[in-house]
Scaffold this active site. Sequence first.
Site, PDB file in Angstrom:
ATOM      1  N   GLY A   9       0.826  -1.202   0.000  1.00 52.95           N
ATOM      2  CA  GLY A   9       0.000   0.000   0.000  1.00 52.95           C
ATOM      3  C   GLY A   9       0.854   1.243   0.000  1.00 52.95           C
ATOM      4  N   CYS A  10       0.289   2.308   0.505  1.00 55.27           N
ATOM      5  CA  CYS A  10       0.945   3.614   0.551  1.00 55.27           C
ATOM      6  C   CYS A  10       2.297   3.521   1.257  1.00 55.27           C
ATOM      7  CB  CYS A  10       0.027   4.591   1.286  1.00 55.27           C
ATOM      8  SG  CYS A  10       0.808   6.148   1.717  1.00 55.27           S
TER       9      CYS A  10
END
Length: 180
Positions: A9-10
């Site tokens: 993810g981020c």
Amino acid sequence: MAQAIMAGGCFWCTEAVFRDVIGVIAVESGYIGGTVPDPTYKAVCSGTTGHAEAIRVTYDPALLSLDDLLDIHFATHDPTTLNRQGNDVGTQYRSALFPADAEQRASMEAAIARAQAASAKPIVTVIEGEDGAMPIWYPAEDYHQEYWQGEGQRNPYCLAVIPPKLQKLRKSFAAKVKPG
């Protein structure tokens, strides 16, 4: 020292988690696994480059094993959602591992198996790159590095996502968390 590259993810959120782990020397946010040379954040966020937002963790294997590092990775992101972490959607947010060699690949395969044994949902994490031919790593722009320690403290997205990840780290891996 050793290095491992992981996507979950981020990268602002994953970087924040691993900076708090005993044995981690450095965490660098970047891009890997795509087809466009020298990608920018804007290009990667468009989902058209094929890159994942990822972190390159430099760690001391005398203090932290690759297995422990991978177990923390699986526990602090959702490896059951394809191309998504929370509200972040797209292949750039995929759950992926990038082994440097056959030994890392074996450890990563074993970590996926451990995660699957602990999960009722299928683990969708992929291992990318051929043995001996890891995709090219591109460091993210300077303003993404150590993001949580600076701008992230004022970013509503980070304030909503990162503290729960840090709480999970501290609860599930208390013996592996740096003091203070």
